[in-house]
Design an enzyme around this catalytic site. Structure first.
Site, PDB file in Angstrom:
ATOM      1  N   THR A   1       1.072  -0.911  -0.029  1.00 21.01           N
ATOM      2  CA  THR A   1       0.307  -0.435  -0.108  1.00 21.01           C
ATOM      3  C   THR A   1       0.387   0.887   0.090  1.00 21.01           C
ATOM      4  OG1 THR A   1      -0.363   0.077   2.299  1.00 21.01           O
ATOM      5  CG2 THR A   1      -1.492  -0.927   0.802  1.00 21.01           C
TER       6      THR A   1
ATOM      7  N   GLU B   1      -5.434  -4.234  -2.059  1.00 20.79           N
ATOM      8  CA  GLU B   1      -5.800  -5.205  -1.360  1.00 20.79           C
ATOM      9  C   GLU B   1      -6.945  -5.772  -2.538  1.00 20.79           C
ATOM     10  OE1 GLU B   1      -5.426  -2.154   2.284  1.00 20.79           O
ATOM     11  OE2 GLU B   1      -5.988  -2.369  -0.191  1.00 20.79           O
TER      12      GLU B   1
ATOM     13  N   LYS C   1     -18.194  16.135   8.073  1.00 16.84           N
ATOM     14  CA  LYS C   1     -18.589  15.718   9.254  1.00 16.84           C
ATOM     15  C   LYS C   1     -19.525  17.900   9.876  1.00 16.84           C
ATOM     16  CE  LYS C   1     -19.395  11.752   9.696  1.00 16.84           C
ATOM     17  NZ  LYS C   1     -19.250  10.999  10.766  1.00 16.84           N
TER      18      LYS C   1
END
Length: 544
Positions: free
Chosen positions: A185, A330, A439
């Protein structure tokens, strides 16, 4: 009761023999800057055999890791075919990782041999002294004396070493679940994590790519593989091409819009794959210097969401269909692809194309809420996307036996970190990464939706959106804008451009203009660096 079928292992050695025999006249070509140098699949098979003999002579055994530090070119394709076929494990090192990450992954994987492109010797020479397990380096396209190696490391000429070897090889019979390759990754948080692919997973992944519900290329296609071979298996293109007999065009280090269009003009590939930033540059180049690219029947784009305006521009102006795909290291990496369903036409077809696509038969998917509950696939509920399947990672590589990244797995499911929704007919729409969703006053604002909408403005070349602290609403969006050369726009104008696309409370009031959006090693917007620049006071923020 068991079936009566033979237990033939799904080996990449079988795939190599098939491609070099029954599709022997298909080609792999590498752009040199002015022309292409070409080998047939038959020649690739012979070169693969020579490479296997050479590696075996250097002490490479089944299971040993052989790394590459190379651009997309003929020799890299040979390595992709040969190394897994002989039973070793291909480890394509990411050229764009930070230096300490490159050496970390080489040591973590315990690479024994590295094949290095001659044009990269200067960079690689700085890393080699810190690579603790490397014993041999094969230099492609340059004099090996140009590389100064530490004591105990032998440097060889790739060409001379292979020239002395036989052109056939007795490939071993391997368990299909044995390792064939590994990628790490990009390590945006913590150390990069290793994903180990098997012969079985790569084989099944390639089969899925070749269905009409996916990329669907055949021996009549030429695939322009812009996505690096070191990035998540090059999206599975090498093995799918070998399985189908499609020819491959490799761009080498020539990844800028002008050379990409030059090679397209000469070779006229029918299929291509790359991240959105590549195609944004190509589109801008085409505006300055028009060229027919309608030979591209389809272009797969992944890594991050495509602005709808870019998809429309390629189709309307150049008759080229850009196709969304989603996945990650992945997932080998194909997780979904946005081929529209039967009967979709007009605007409905576009709505399907804007999604990240439908999950294939080999990928099970679900949405999980903040409370751990599984949410319905009703096209409305938002949750973290979790997947599982035969080409989905079930763990990360842990050579010392101590598991890493266990928080990424949930009772056999891979937690992707992506927030999205799934329609009843299996189409995924991502709204953000879980770490990037904003948020504001208890409600979610999608940074991706804002970015794509802003990049539809004619003056905007790129835009990236991050959340910044707000005393009243906890978080509010900050829009970082890169204007097109010679263009101008003010924050109020850009906000007004968004006014019919978002609720009033979602409209951003914080804006900054930058020269370039920082990118990760695989070409995605690097919001971590953008947040750091904001925190360090480097961005001049204008608030409406």
């Amino acid at each position: 009761m068991f079936g009566t079928m033979q237990d033939e292992q799904l080996s990449l050695a079988t795939l190599l023999r098939y491609a070099s025999t029954f599709h022997g006249d298909a080609t792999v070509s590498t752009w040199t800057g002015e022309d292409v140098r070409t080998m047939t699949y038959r020649e690739m098979g012979q070169q693969a055999a020579r490479l296997c003999h050479a590696l075996r002579g250097l002490g490479v055994e089944v299971g040993d890791r052989v790394a590459t530090f190379m651009w997309n070119n003929n020799e890299h394709m040979v390595a992709y075919a040969a190394i897994p076929a002989m039973g070793a494990v291909l480890h394509a090192l990411n050229l764009r990782l930070f230096p300490d990450q490159v050496t970390f992954v080489a040591n973590h994987a315990e690479d024994k041999v590295v094949i290095v492109d001659g044009s990269l010797l200067g960079m690689f020479g700085g890393y080699l002294p810190s690579m603790k397990t490397v014993e041999h380096v094969l230099v492609v396209g340059a004099d090996p004396v140009e590389l100064t190696a530490p004591e105990g490391v032998r440097v060889h000429s790739y060409a001379e070493l292979l020239a002395a070897q036989p052109d056939t090889y007795d490939y071993p019979i391997l368990d299909e679940n044995s390792a064939s390759g590994m990628c790490y990754t990009s390590g945006t948080t913590g150390d990069p994590k290793g994903v180990v692919y098997s012969h079985r997973s790569n084989w099944l992944h390639a089969m899925q790519i070749l269905t009409n519900a996916s990329m669907g290329f055949t021996w009549n296609d030429t695939v322009l593989a812009i996505v690096p071979l070191f990035h998540a298996n090059s999206w599975g293109l090498p093995y799918a091409a070998m399985m189908s007999g499609a020819s491959v065009l490799m761009p080498d280090r020539f990844l800028q819009p002008a050379p990409l269009l030059a090679m397209m003009k000469q070779v006229r590939p029918t299929f291509a794959a790359a991240v959105p930033t590549i195609w944004g540059g190509v589109l801008a180049q085409l505006e300055a210097q028009p060229q027919d690219i309608s030979h591209l029947r389809e272009v797969v784009v992944g890594g991050s969401a495509l602005p709808p305006s870019m998809m429309r521009a390629f189709k309307d102006k150049h008759n080229v269909q850009l196709l969304h795909a989603w996945g990650m290291t992945e997932t080998s990496p194909l997780g979904s692809i946005a081929q529209p369903p039967r009967g979709a036409e007009g605007e409905q077809e576009w709505e399907y194309r804007y999604t990240q696509g439908r999950f294939p038969a080999g990928v099970r998917a679900r949405l999980v809420g903040d409370d751990g509950s599984v949410l319905p696939n009703d096209g409305e509920a938002l949750g973290e996307v979790e997947v599982r399947g035969p080409w989905i990672a079930g763990s990360y590589y842990a050579p010392d036996g101590n598991p890493v990244g266990e928080d990424k797995f949930d009772d056999g499911w891979l937690r992707t970190g992506d927030v999205g929704k799934i329609s009843p007919d299996g189409y995924l729409t991502l709204v953000d990464r879980s770490k990037d969703v904003i948020k504001s006053g208890g409600e979610w604002i999608s940074s991706v939706d804002l970015e794509n909408a802003i990049m539809g403005h004619p003056a905007v070349a790129e835009a990236s959106v991050i959340g910044i602290p707000d005393a009243k609403w906890d978080e509010r969006p900050l829009v970082a804008v890169v204007l097109k050369e010679g263009a101008g726009a003010e924050p109020a104008e850009l906000r007004e451009f968004l006014s019919d696309k978002f609720a009033k409370w979602q409209l951003p009031e914080n804006w900054t203009f930058i020269d370039e959006v920082p990118k990760t090693s695989v070409g995605k917007f690097d919001k971590k660096r953008l947040r750091a620049r904001y925190a360090d006071g480097e961005l001049e923020v204008r608030t409406l």
